[in-house]
Design a protein around this motif. Structure first.
Motif, PDB file in Angstrom:
ATOM      1  N   PHE A   6       8.816  11.399   2.192  1.00 23.15           N
ATOM      2  CA  PHE A   6       8.725   9.953   2.291  1.00 23.15           C
ATOM      3  C   PHE A   6       8.172   9.589   3.658  1.00 23.15           C
ATOM      4  CE2 PHE A   6      12.534  10.018  -0.699  1.00 23.15           C
ATOM      5  CZ  PHE A   6      11.745   9.862  -1.827  1.00 23.15           C
ATOM      6  N   GLY A   7       7.303   8.594   3.689  1.00 21.39           N
ATOM      7  CA  GLY A   7       6.692   8.163   4.942  1.00 21.39           C
ATOM      8  C   GLY A   7       5.356   8.818   5.213  1.00 21.39           C
ATOM      9  N   THR A   8       4.991   9.840   4.452  1.00 22.35           N
ATOM     10  CA  THR A   8       3.696  10.497   4.639  1.00 22.35           C
ATOM     11  C   THR A   8       2.583   9.497   4.362  1.00 22.35           C
ATOM     12  OG1 THR A   8       4.574  12.638   3.963  1.00 22.35           O
ATOM     13  CG2 THR A   8       2.189  12.367   3.849  1.00 22.35           C
ATOM     14  N   LYS A   9       1.613   9.433   5.272  1.00 17.25           N
ATOM     15  CA  LYS A   9       0.460   8.560   5.072  1.00 17.25           C
ATOM     16  C   LYS A   9      -0.706   9.389   4.560  1.00 17.25           C
ATOM     17  CE  LYS A   9       1.791   4.945   8.193  1.00 17.25           C
ATOM     18  NZ  LYS A   9       1.621   4.336   9.486  1.00 17.25           N
ATOM     19  N   LEU A  10      -1.331   8.862   3.515  1.00 12.11           N
ATOM     20  CA  LEU A  10      -2.444   9.547   2.863  1.00 12.11           C
ATOM     21  C   LEU A  10      -3.650   8.632   2.772  1.00 12.11           C
ATOM     22  CD1 LEU A  10      -0.561  10.937  -0.267  1.00 12.11           C
ATOM     23  CD2 LEU A  10      -1.357  12.303   1.665  1.00 12.11           C
ATOM     24  N   LYS A  11      -4.814   9.217   2.945  1.00 14.56           N
ATOM     25  CA  LYS A  11      -6.043   8.518   2.592  1.00 14.56           C
ATOM     26  C   LYS A  11      -6.363   8.980   1.181  1.00 14.56           C
ATOM     27  CE  LYS A  11     -10.858   7.824   3.925  1.00 14.56           C
ATOM     28  NZ  LYS A  11     -11.888   8.134   4.939  1.00 14.56           N
ATOM     29  N   MET A  41       0.852  -1.191   0.000  1.00 14.34           N
ATOM     30  CA  MET A  41       0.000   0.000   0.000  1.00 14.34           C
ATOM     31  C   MET A  41       0.887   1.240   0.000  1.00 14.34           C
ATOM     32  SD  MET A  41      -2.832  -1.430  -0.255  1.00 14.34           S
ATOM     33  CE  MET A  41      -4.276  -0.525   0.218  1.00 14.34           C
ATOM     34  N   THR A  42       1.523   1.478  -1.143  1.00 14.27           N
ATOM     35  CA  THR A  42       2.457   2.592  -1.273  1.00 14.27           C
ATOM     36  C   THR A  42       2.116   3.424  -2.498  1.00 14.27           C
ATOM     37  OG1 THR A  42       4.012   1.203  -2.495  1.00 14.27           O
ATOM     38  CG2 THR A  42       4.344   1.385  -0.107  1.00 14.27           C
ATOM     39  N   ALA A  43       2.761   4.602  -2.574  1.00 15.60           N
ATOM     40  CA  ALA A  43       2.487   5.521  -3.671  1.00 15.60           C
ATOM     41  C   ALA A  43       3.689   6.410  -3.941  1.00 15.60           C
ATOM     42  CB  ALA A  43       1.276   6.388  -3.330  1.00 15.60           C
ATOM     43  N   LEU A  62      -0.038   5.181  -7.807  1.00 19.58           N
ATOM     44  CA  LEU A  62      -0.284   4.168  -6.791  1.00 19.58           C
ATOM     45  C   LEU A  62       0.334   2.841  -7.209  1.00 19.58           C
ATOM     46  CD1 LEU A  62      -4.063   4.964  -6.383  1.00 19.58           C
ATOM     47  CD2 LEU A  62      -2.269   5.580  -4.764  1.00 19.58           C
ATOM     48  N   ALA A  63       0.793   2.070  -6.228  1.00 22.47           N
ATOM     49  CA  ALA A  63       1.203   0.696  -6.508  1.00 22.47           C
ATOM     50  C   ALA A  63      -0.050  -0.082  -6.915  1.00 22.47           C
ATOM     51  CB  ALA A  63       1.847   0.081  -5.265  1.00 22.47           C
ATOM     52  N   LYS A  64       0.126  -1.238  -7.493  1.00 23.83           N
ATOM     53  CA  LYS A  64      -1.005  -2.007  -8.005  1.00 23.83           C
ATOM     54  C   LYS A  64      -1.995  -2.393  -6.903  1.00 23.83           C
ATOM     55  CE  LYS A  64      -2.197  -5.914 -10.930  1.00 23.83           C
ATOM     56  NZ  LYS A  64      -1.686  -7.080 -11.674  1.00 23.83           N
ATOM     57  N   GLY A  65      -1.506  -2.701  -5.693  1.00 26.53           N
ATOM     58  CA  GLY A  65      -2.389  -3.095  -4.580  1.00 26.53           C
ATOM     59  C   GLY A  65      -3.445  -2.047  -4.270  1.00 26.53           C
ATOM     60  N   SER A  74     -11.845   3.974  -0.677  1.00 26.49           N
ATOM     61  CA  SER A  74     -10.666   4.669  -0.160  1.00 26.49           C
ATOM     62  C   SER A  74      -9.635   3.672   0.345  1.00 26.49           C
ATOM     63  CB  SER A  74     -11.051   5.637   0.956  1.00 26.49           C
ATOM     64  OG  SER A  74     -11.531   4.937   2.078  1.00 26.49           O
ATOM     65  N   VAL A  75      -8.384   4.103   0.334  1.00 28.01           N
ATOM     66  CA  VAL A  75      -7.264   3.312   0.854  1.00 28.01           C
ATOM     67  C   VAL A  75      -6.315   4.244   1.577  1.00 28.01           C
ATOM     68  CG1 VAL A  75      -7.335   1.504  -0.917  1.00 28.01           C
ATOM     69  CG2 VAL A  75      -5.921   3.516  -1.266  1.00 28.01           C
ATOM     70  N   VAL A  76      -5.485   3.658   2.416  1.00 30.39           N
ATOM     71  CA  VAL A  76      -4.417   4.405   3.064  1.00 30.39           C
ATOM     72  C   VAL A  76      -3.106   3.937   2.440  1.00 30.39           C
ATOM     73  CG1 VAL A  76      -3.185   4.836   5.217  1.00 30.39           C
ATOM     74  CG2 VAL A  76      -5.683   4.698   5.200  1.00 30.39           C
ATOM     75  N   VAL A  77      -2.311   4.894   1.983  1.00 37.95           N
ATOM     76  CA  VAL A  77      -1.025   4.579   1.374  1.00 37.95           C
ATOM     77  C   VAL A  77       0.085   5.354   2.073  1.00 37.95           C
ATOM     78  CG1 VAL A  77      -2.005   4.037  -0.895  1.00 37.95           C
ATOM     79  CG2 VAL A  77      -1.212   6.356  -0.416  1.00 37.95           C
ATOM     80  N   ARG A  78       1.309   4.877   1.881  1.00 34.91           N
ATOM     81  CA  ARG A  78       2.487   5.552   2.409  1.00 34.91           C
ATOM     82  C   ARG A  78       3.338   5.978   1.219  1.00 34.91           C
ATOM     83  NH1 ARG A  78       7.305   3.390   3.165  1.00 34.91           N
ATOM     84  NH2 ARG A  78       6.452   1.279   2.961  1.00 34.91           N
ATOM     85  N   VAL A  79       3.766   7.230   1.218  1.00 31.62           N
ATOM     86  CA  VAL A  79       4.600   7.744   0.125  1.00 31.62           C
ATOM     87  C   VAL A  79       6.017   7.192   0.294  1.00 31.62           C
ATOM     88  CG1 VAL A  79       5.595   9.810  -0.938  1.00 31.62           C
ATOM     89  CG2 VAL A  79       3.226   9.856  -0.105  1.00 31.62           C
TER      90      VAL A  79
END
Length: 139
Positions: A82-87, A73-75, A115-118, A96-101
């Motif tokens: 880097f490390g910022t979490k986003l909805k 779950m990355t972007a 976004l990554a494929k996940g 919606s998803v939560v990803v980490r930059v």
């Protein structure tokens, strides 16, 4: 007797794998997962087109130095640390998803996040390739 042993030898490995993949806790700090439901986020910091990437990049190093895993779950974002979490909210279907930059991009014109494929699959944008999304900062 031989038939029973054959059946048992087929079932035992399945049970062992199932036992290894369970955890006694649902605590995200222990399991490493973040529940996607009921996450309160502030107002949107950005709205625009999201795309996804993955094929050909799996296993390569990202701009942050970690290995890219297309199911994580990355972007990639151009400027957020880097490390910022986003909805990330797909404005078309409400998912919606939560990803980490953990990477830089996107490099395509007028896109705000890759976004990554996940997470792309979770948002329902892999078939179209892009979607209109909003980004919300999480603590």
């Amino acid at each position: 007797m031989k038939n029973i042993l054959t059946r048992a030898s087929a079932i035992v490995p399945i049970l062992l794998v199932a036992a290894c993949n369970t955890t006694a806790s649902n605590d995200p700090h222990i399991t490493g997962s973040i529940s996607q439901a009921n996450i309160d986020a502030g107002p949107a910091i950005q709205r625009g087109t999201a795309s996804w990437y993955g094929p050909g990049f799996h296993g390569r190093k990202t701009a942050s130095g970690e290995r890219f895993n297309s199911s994580d779950m990355t972007a990639a974002h151009r400027s957020l640390p880097f490390g910022t979490k986003l909805k990330v909210v797909n404005e078309s279907n409400g998912r919606s998803v939560v990803v980490r930059v953990n990477d830089r991009g996107p490099f395509a014109h007028r896109r705000i996040i890759d976004l990554a494929k996940g997470p792309a699959q979770a948002l329902g944008l892999t078939s179209e390739g892009t979607a209109y999304v909003s980004l919300h900062l999480l603590d």
